[in-house]
Design a protein around this motif. Sequence first.
Motif, PDB file in Angstrom:
ATOM      1  N   HIS A   1      -2.592   5.960 -15.312  1.00  0.00           N
ATOM      2  CA  HIS A   1      -3.887   6.399 -14.798  1.00  0.00           C
ATOM      3  C   HIS A   1      -4.963   5.373 -15.119  1.00  0.00           C
ATOM      4  CE1 HIS A   1      -2.618  10.941 -14.940  1.00  0.00           C
ATOM      5  NE2 HIS A   1      -1.918  10.225 -14.071  1.00  0.00           N
ATOM      6  N   ASP A   2      -4.745   4.618 -16.193  1.00  0.00           N
ATOM      7  CA  ASP A   2      -5.742   3.662 -16.691  1.00  0.00           C
ATOM      8  C   ASP A   2      -4.982   2.444 -17.231  1.00  0.00           C
ATOM      9  OD1 ASP A   2      -7.541   2.317 -18.652  1.00  0.00           O
ATOM     10  OD2 ASP A   2      -8.883   3.994 -18.243  1.00  0.00           O
ATOM     11  N   PRO A   3      -5.458   1.226 -16.958  1.00  0.00           N
ATOM     12  CA  PRO A   3      -4.750   0.049 -17.463  1.00  0.00           C
ATOM     13  C   PRO A   3      -4.575   0.020 -18.979  1.00  0.00           C
ATOM     14  CG  PRO A   3      -6.388  -0.590 -15.830  1.00  0.00           C
ATOM     15  CD  PRO A   3      -6.611   0.865 -16.117  1.00  0.00           C
ATOM     16  N   LEU A   4      -5.449   0.727 -19.727  1.00  0.00           N
ATOM     17  CA  LEU A   4      -5.366   0.746 -21.193  1.00  0.00           C
ATOM     18  C   LEU A   4      -4.233   1.619 -21.716  1.00  0.00           C
ATOM     19  CD1 LEU A   4      -9.117   1.042 -22.258  1.00  0.00           C
ATOM     20  CD2 LEU A   4      -7.661  -0.977 -22.418  1.00  0.00           C
ATOM     21  N   ASP A   5      -3.760   2.547 -20.911  1.00  0.00           N
ATOM     22  CA  ASP A   5      -2.752   3.502 -21.376  1.00  0.00           C
ATOM     23  C   ASP A   5      -1.451   2.766 -21.724  1.00  0.00           C
ATOM     24  OD1 ASP A   5      -4.712   5.296 -20.786  1.00  0.00           O
ATOM     25  OD2 ASP A   5      -3.735   6.103 -18.989  1.00  0.00           O
ATOM     26  N   PHE A   6      -0.715   3.324 -22.677  1.00  0.00           N
ATOM     27  CA  PHE A   6       0.532   2.680 -23.107  1.00  0.00           C
ATOM     28  C   PHE A   6       1.673   3.691 -23.082  1.00  0.00           C
ATOM     29  CE2 PHE A   6      -1.708   4.044 -26.954  1.00  0.00           C
ATOM     30  CZ  PHE A   6      -0.737   4.732 -27.658  1.00  0.00           C
ATOM     31  N   ALA A   7       2.900   3.166 -22.976  1.00  0.00           N
ATOM     32  CA  ALA A   7       4.078   4.009 -22.753  1.00  0.00           C
ATOM     33  C   ALA A   7       4.533   4.693 -24.040  1.00  0.00           C
ATOM     34  CB  ALA A   7       5.216   3.181 -22.188  1.00  0.00           C
ATOM     35  N   LEU A   8       4.739   5.987 -23.949  1.00  0.00           N
ATOM     36  CA  LEU A   8       5.369   6.770 -25.010  1.00  0.00           C
ATOM     37  C   LEU A   8       6.848   6.986 -24.702  1.00  0.00           C
ATOM     38  CD1 LEU A   8       2.618   9.519 -25.403  1.00  0.00           C
ATOM     39  CD2 LEU A   8       2.976   7.548 -26.889  1.00  0.00           C
ATOM     40  N   TRP A   9       7.164   7.098 -23.428  1.00  0.00           N
ATOM     41  CA  TRP A   9       8.547   7.308 -22.972  1.00  0.00           C
ATOM     42  C   TRP A   9       8.758   6.477 -21.708  1.00  0.00           C
ATOM     43  CZ3 TRP A   9      12.541   9.479 -25.324  1.00  0.00           C
ATOM     44  CH2 TRP A   9      13.696   9.767 -24.586  1.00  0.00           C
ATOM     45  N   LYS A  10       9.904   5.792 -21.650  1.00  0.00           N
ATOM     46  CA  LYS A  10      10.194   4.923 -20.513  1.00  0.00           C
ATOM     47  C   LYS A  10      11.396   5.475 -19.738  1.00  0.00           C
ATOM     48  CE  LYS A  10       8.481   0.736 -22.756  1.00  0.00           C
ATOM     49  NZ  LYS A  10       8.748  -0.699 -23.067  1.00  0.00           N
ATOM     50  N   ALA A  11      11.200   5.651 -18.449  1.00  0.00           N
ATOM     51  CA  ALA A  11      12.274   6.181 -17.609  1.00  0.00           C
ATOM     52  C   ALA A  11      13.468   5.236 -17.625  1.00  0.00           C
ATOM     53  CB  ALA A  11      11.775   6.379 -16.184  1.00  0.00           C
ATOM     54  N   VAL A  12      14.661   5.803 -17.484  1.00  0.00           N
ATOM     55  CA  VAL A  12      15.898   5.041 -17.564  1.00  0.00           C
ATOM     56  C   VAL A  12      15.933   3.928 -16.510  1.00  0.00           C
ATOM     57  CG1 VAL A  12      17.178   6.609 -16.040  1.00  0.00           C
ATOM     58  CG2 VAL A  12      18.409   5.216 -17.730  1.00  0.00           C
ATOM     59  N   LYS A  13      16.485   2.785 -16.903  1.00  0.00           N
ATOM     60  CA  LYS A  13      16.687   1.651 -15.998  1.00  0.00           C
ATOM     61  C   LYS A  13      18.147   1.219 -16.083  1.00  0.00           C
ATOM     62  CE  LYS A  13      11.965  -0.207 -16.378  1.00  0.00           C
ATOM     63  NZ  LYS A  13      11.442   0.824 -17.276  1.00  0.00           N
ATOM     64  N   PRO A  14      18.642   0.503 -15.088  1.00  0.00           N
ATOM     65  CA  PRO A  14      20.043   0.049 -15.136  1.00  0.00           C
ATOM     66  C   PRO A  14      20.319  -0.789 -16.389  1.00  0.00           C
ATOM     67  CG  PRO A  14      19.110  -0.317 -12.952  1.00  0.00           C
ATOM     68  CD  PRO A  14      17.971   0.111 -13.836  1.00  0.00           C
ATOM     69  N   ASP A  15      21.496  -0.624 -16.951  1.00  0.00           N
ATOM     70  CA  ASP A  15      21.962  -1.397 -18.115  1.00  0.00           C
ATOM     71  C   ASP A  15      21.143  -1.148 -19.375  1.00  0.00           C
ATOM     72  OD1 ASP A  15      24.021  -2.689 -16.619  1.00  0.00           O
ATOM     73  OD2 ASP A  15      22.518  -4.090 -15.826  1.00  0.00           O
ATOM     74  N   GLU A  16      20.454   0.004 -19.441  1.00  0.00           N
ATOM     75  CA  GLU A  16      19.699   0.341 -20.642  1.00  0.00           C
ATOM     76  C   GLU A  16      20.212   1.658 -21.216  1.00  0.00           C
ATOM     77  OE1 GLU A  16      15.319  -1.683 -19.812  1.00  0.00           O
ATOM     78  OE2 GLU A  16      15.491   0.465 -20.227  1.00  0.00           O
ATOM     79  N   PRO A  17      20.199   1.802 -22.536  1.00  0.00           N
ATOM     80  CA  PRO A  17      20.576   3.094 -23.134  1.00  0.00           C
ATOM     81  C   PRO A  17      19.518   4.139 -22.803  1.00  0.00           C
ATOM     82  CG  PRO A  17      19.641   1.639 -24.790  1.00  0.00           C
ATOM     83  CD  PRO A  17      19.769   0.815 -23.546  1.00  0.00           C
ATOM     84  N   SER A  18      19.922   5.392 -22.823  1.00  0.00           N
ATOM     85  CA  SER A  18      18.961   6.446 -22.505  1.00  0.00           C
ATOM     86  C   SER A  18      19.321   7.730 -23.221  1.00  0.00           C
ATOM     87  CB  SER A  18      18.905   6.681 -20.992  1.00  0.00           C
ATOM     88  OG  SER A  18      20.146   7.174 -20.524  1.00  0.00           O
ATOM     89  N   TRP A  19      18.324   8.615 -23.322  1.00  0.00           N
ATOM     90  CA  TRP A  19      18.472   9.934 -23.915  1.00  0.00           C
ATOM     91  C   TRP A  19      17.904  10.966 -22.935  1.00  0.00           C
ATOM     92  CZ3 TRP A  19      17.596   5.514 -26.539  1.00  0.00           C
ATOM     93  CH2 TRP A  19      18.296   5.291 -27.730  1.00  0.00           C
ATOM     94  N   SER A  20      18.442  12.158 -22.980  1.00  0.00           N
ATOM     95  CA  SER A  20      17.888  13.247 -22.175  1.00  0.00           C
ATOM     96  C   SER A  20      16.543  13.654 -22.744  1.00  0.00           C
ATOM     97  CB  SER A  20      18.836  14.447 -22.171  1.00  0.00           C
ATOM     98  OG  SER A  20      20.086  14.097 -21.586  1.00  0.00           O
TER      99      SER A  20
END
Length: 466
Positions: free
Chosen positions: A182-201
């Motif tokens: 929503h704002d360029p200053l905001d930062f990621a708390l959770w990152k959606a799964v991407k190929p070849d990356e580990p992930s959690w539900s």
Amino acid sequence: MPPFLPSITLYDTLQRDKTPLEPATPGQVGIYVCGMTVYDYCHLGHARVMVTFDTVVRYLRARGMKVTYVRNITDIDDKIIRRALEQGESIQALTARFIEAMHADEAALLCQKPDLEPRATEHVGAMQNMIAELIKRGHAYAAANGDVYYAVRSFPEYGKLSGKSIDELNSGARVELGEDKHDPLDFALWKAVKPDEPSWSSPWGEGRPGWHIECSAMSADALGCTFDIHGGGADLQFPHHENEIAQSQGAGCAFAHYWMHNGFVRINDEKMSKSLNNFLTVRELLPLFSGEVLRFFILSSQYRSPLHYSEEGLEQARAGLTRLYTALRGMPARQIVPELGSEWRERFHNAMSDDFHTPAALATLFDLAREINRLRDEQSEVAAPLATLLRELAAMLGILQEDPESYFRGSHESDNAWIEERIAARLAARQQKDFTGADAIRAELAAAGIILEDGPAGTSWRRQGV
């Protein structure tokens, strides 16, 4: 301990001033330090973090405080994922290898193990709980792309640790490709799964935590929502520690009472870092300088000041450590220290109580060593207890705990037998007045880097450079 000890003051980055250390629970201190991201070997900057906070913990414990020392391990991160893919190995294998290497470096630097060493991958559930609380309180939002972001403008005090204003930060902020902020200053708390990356539900879909949330969650798990000291390198002050404050306080935690940051290690007038590719790893330095010399070098600068790397500086550290071990050489291991030692204790504690001023503490040890050397021949009964005091005070800095003869002779046991045999042969030659042969043996040993020192008690030896 002297009957009166000065109160401990430390420099609090948040207050930008020295302040008395007043633990929330008298006599107990909780410390959380941001540890290593384990995708490569530890460099001298990492060593400074290890040694700095190990020394802080040692001193607080020597003052009778019960300390819980927590230092985390980041074992999931963009750099780790990228390095594992580059090297064609699993993330688990990569991180296990570098955690083992980190622990070996830590031991070589004479650092005691933290009481707790939480790993990010083992606390994903706690991170998700904190993210959910931040969404509930209006400080975070789930984006359409599956990411969850912290809404920086929802936290009016953002920037209070680093001294940066939101307007100042906003002028240089931008939204990267694939982000849905929503704002360029905001930062990621959770990152959606991407190929070849580990992930959690998660409630927001498959993904993994952002970097900043891990320390907010793990510190709360280990020490509670409020604890005494948060530490780390100066490079973490912004954005990592600034974001931690926003997260933890946004979730309802008072968080850390004091913030401690050690200064950069500099090489050729630049910050030593992996991004600049100008770093030296601990294991590259250890064949040239012992871990104790590296520790002494780090302690020779006040922890908040820049530490300027040079081989000359390390040689000076080795020479300084050797001077202190020389004062202990030939002294009984332990003696009762009389009141005569109170002056030295007072000076040492005044230094360490003043924001852990290790250079001033080392200056006290050098003066004490000089006094031991002055007294050793004619007043050995006074020198011996002072040598015990030297060891006692140095232990609070994590140095001078090795047997002096072992320090001077090194750990080359196979060579030591040959050296002793050649010294015995030289003694036999001198007794037979074969001074030419005796000099030849001295020269032979000197060529092998062995320095002989003749004295009233016989011949001692040390390795060149020690």
